[in-house]
Write a protein that holds these residues in place. Structure first.
Motif, mmCIF file in Angstrom:
data_model
loop_
_atom_site.group_PDB
_atom_site.id
_atom_site.type_symbol
_atom_site.label_atom_id
_atom_site.label_comp_id
_atom_site.label_asym_id
_atom_site.label_seq_id
_atom_site.Cartn_x
_atom_site.Cartn_y
_atom_site.Cartn_z
ATOM 1 N N LYS A 1 38.641 45.456 36.223
ATOM 2 C CA LYS A 1 38.474 43.653 36.342
ATOM 3 C C LYS A 1 39.932 43.076 36.368
ATOM 4 C CE LYS A 1 34.020 42.372 34.628
ATOM 5 N NZ LYS A 1 33.474 41.587 33.460
ATOM 6 N N GLU B 1 41.726 37.345 34.722
ATOM 7 C CA GLU B 1 41.239 36.016 34.475
ATOM 8 C C GLU B 1 39.663 36.378 34.178
ATOM 9 O OE1 GLU B 1 41.581 36.973 38.999
ATOM 10 O OE2 GLU B 1 42.733 36.951 37.158
ATOM 11 N N GLN B 2 39.171 37.384 34.873
ATOM 12 C CA GLN B 2 37.474 37.392 34.634
ATOM 13 C C GLN B 2 37.227 38.258 33.316
ATOM 14 O OE1 GLN B 2 35.659 39.760 37.761
ATOM 15 N NE2 GLN B 2 36.590 38.652 39.486
ATOM 16 N N LYS C 1 32.639 31.760 33.105
ATOM 17 C CA LYS C 1 32.491 31.695 34.586
ATOM 18 C C LYS C 1 32.127 32.902 35.309
ATOM 19 C CE LYS C 1 35.848 29.740 37.948
ATOM 20 N NZ LYS C 1 37.148 29.188 38.194
ATOM 21 N N TYR C 2 32.763 33.896 34.911
ATOM 22 C CA TYR C 2 32.363 35.130 35.690
ATOM 23 C C TYR C 2 31.308 35.926 35.243
ATOM 24 C CZ TYR C 2 36.640 33.763 37.793
ATOM 25 O OH TYR C 2 38.004 33.140 38.341
ATOM 26 N N ASN C 3 30.617 36.718 35.984
ATOM 27 C CA ASN C 3 29.707 37.716 35.438
ATOM 28 C C ASN C 3 30.310 38.988 34.657
ATOM 29 O OD1 ASN C 3 27.604 39.366 35.116
ATOM 30 N ND2 ASN C 3 27.173 39.800 37.336
ATOM 31 N N THR D 1 31.887 42.943 39.261
ATOM 32 C CA THR D 1 33.032 42.117 39.529
ATOM 33 C C THR D 1 33.211 42.340 41.235
ATOM 34 O OG1 THR D 1 35.456 42.367 39.586
ATOM 35 C CG2 THR D 1 34.730 44.023 39.231
ATOM 36 N N TRP D 2 33.531 41.228 41.748
ATOM 37 C CA TRP D 2 33.491 41.434 43.346
ATOM 38 C C TRP D 2 34.939 41.464 43.744
ATOM 39 C CZ3 TRP D 2 29.297 42.610 45.380
ATOM 40 C CH2 TRP D 2 28.032 41.965 44.907
#
Length: 307
Positions: A64, A67-68, A74-76, A80-81
Motif C-alpha cells: 500500500k 497515504e492509504q 478515505k481509502y478502502n 488497494t488499486w
C-alpha cells in the motif's frame, strides 16, 4: 433339504427390502449437497479465512502507498488499486534485512541441532535404560519446560556477559537449548516408547552396543519424531523475542523479530509498510517448512500422545 415355498421367499425378500432402502437413503442423506455445505464447506471456509487473513493483511499493507496506510476513512482498508513495492525495496536493499535473516537462520539451525542431539540422548536414556528414578527424571525435565523464559533471561544475561558472549549470535545458540531441550525430550520420550523393545533385545543378542542400537535401529524408526522435534525447536528459535532483545544490541547482529520492531519504529512513528513486509518475508521460511513436513509432524505428535 427342500426349497422354501414361493410365498416364504417373497416374504423374506419383502422384509429385507426396506432395510436396504433405509440404508441407501441414510447414506445419500449424509452425502447430500445441503448437508455438506453446512457441515463441511462453511466451517472449512471460515477456518481458511481466519488462518489466511493475517498473511493477506501483511501482504496488502506491504504494497500500500503511505497515504492509504494513514487515511483509512478515505481509502478502502481491505484493498488497494495503486500497489507499490517501495516498502519491499526499502526493506531488502536499504536495510540489514538480508543479514538479519541470515542471523536468524544461523541461530535457529545451530540451537536446534544442539537441542535435538541432547534431547535424543536424554530421551533414549530415560526410556530405554532401566534405572531407578527414570520416570521422576522425565517428569522433572518436562516441568523445566513450564518455567517461563521471562524469569530466566536476567540470570542468563549475567552469565552471557561474564563469558564475553554479549551482542553475539553465539549467545542465543547456547541459551536457546534451555527452553528447547525439555519439551523435545518429552516429545521424543513418547515416540521412543512406540518402538518395540524386541528390536533392541535382538540387536543386543547379536552383539550390538547401545550406541549402535541408537544410531542404526532407533533413530531410523524415529524419523517422524525427530522431524517433529526439529520443527518445534526451529519455530521457537525463529520467533523468539525476549532473549534476542536482551542479548543482542548492535544492528547488524540482530535477528528478524527484534530488528523489524526496533529499526522500523521511530518513537511514535510506525513504518507499517516495511514492518509488514519484514513480517511477511520472515514468516515464509516457516510456512515452507510446515508445508513439506506437516504429515511427519502430525504423526509424531499422535505417537507421543498415544503413549
Amino acid at each position: 433339504m427342500t426349497d422354501l415355498p414361493a410365498s416364504k421367499v417373497d416374504l423374506k425378500s419383502i422384509l429385507s427390502t426396506p432395510s436396504r432402502v433405509d440404508n441407501s437413503e441414510g447414506m445419500s442423506y449424509l452425502q447430500s449437497v445441503p448437508r455438506r455445505i453446512v457441515t463441511l464447506y462453511i466451517p472449512l471456509s471460515i477456518i481458511v479465512i481466519i488462518l489466511l487473513f493475517p498473511f493477506y493483511w501483511m501482504g496488502l499493507t506491504a504494497i500500500k502507498p503511505d497515504e492509504q496506510l494513514l487515511d483509512l476513512d478515505k481509502y478502502n482498508p481491505f484493498w488497494t488499486w495503486n500497489p507499490t513495492f517501495k516498502h519491499v525495496h526499502k526493506l531488502l536493499f536499504e536495510s540489514y534485512y538480508p543479514h538479519w535473516l541470515w542471523n536468524t537462520m544461523y541461530v535457529a539451525v545451530g540451537a536446534t541441532v544442539l537441542s535435538i542431539i541432547a534431547s535424543v540422548l536424554a530421551a533414549y536414556a530415560i526410556v530405554r535404560l532401566r534405572y531407578k528414578g527414570a520416570n521422576v527424571v522425565g517428569g522433572l525435565i518436562f516441568l523445566a519446560y513450564l518455567v517461563p523464559p521471562s524469569i530466566l533471561f536476567i540470570p542468563l544475561a549475567t552469565v552471557v556477559f561474564q563469558y564475553g558472549l554479549f551482542d553475539s549470535p553465539l549467545a542465543l545458540i547456547l541459551t536457546y537449548p534451555t527452553i528447547l531441550i525439555p519439551f523435545s525430550t518429552w516429545l521424543l520420550m513418547g515416540y521412543f516408547k512406540t518402538i518395540p523393545f524386541e528390536l533392541e533385545e535382538c540387536a543386543l543378542i547379536d552383539g550390538a552396543s547401545r550406541w549402535q542400537i541408537l544410531i542404526k535401529i532407533v533413530l531410523p524408526l524415529a524419523v517422524p519424531g525427530l522431524i517433529s522435534a526439529f520443527i518445534f525447536c526451529f519455530t521457537l528459535c525463529w520467533n523468539e523475542f525476549i532473549y534476542a532483545l536482551t542479548f543482542l544490541q548492535s544492528t547488524p547482529n540482530k535477528t528478524v523479530p527484534v530488528a523489524i520492531v526496533n529499526e522500523f519504529v521511530d518513537g511514535d512513528i510506525y513504518r507499517w509498510g516495511s514492518l509488514m513486509a519484514g513480517a511477511l518475508c520472515g514468516s515464509l521460511p516457516l510456512v515452507i517448512l510446515y508445508a513439506f513436513f506437516v504429515e511427519h509432524y502430525v504423526s509424531a505428535m499422535t505417537g507421543a500422545v498415544k503413549e
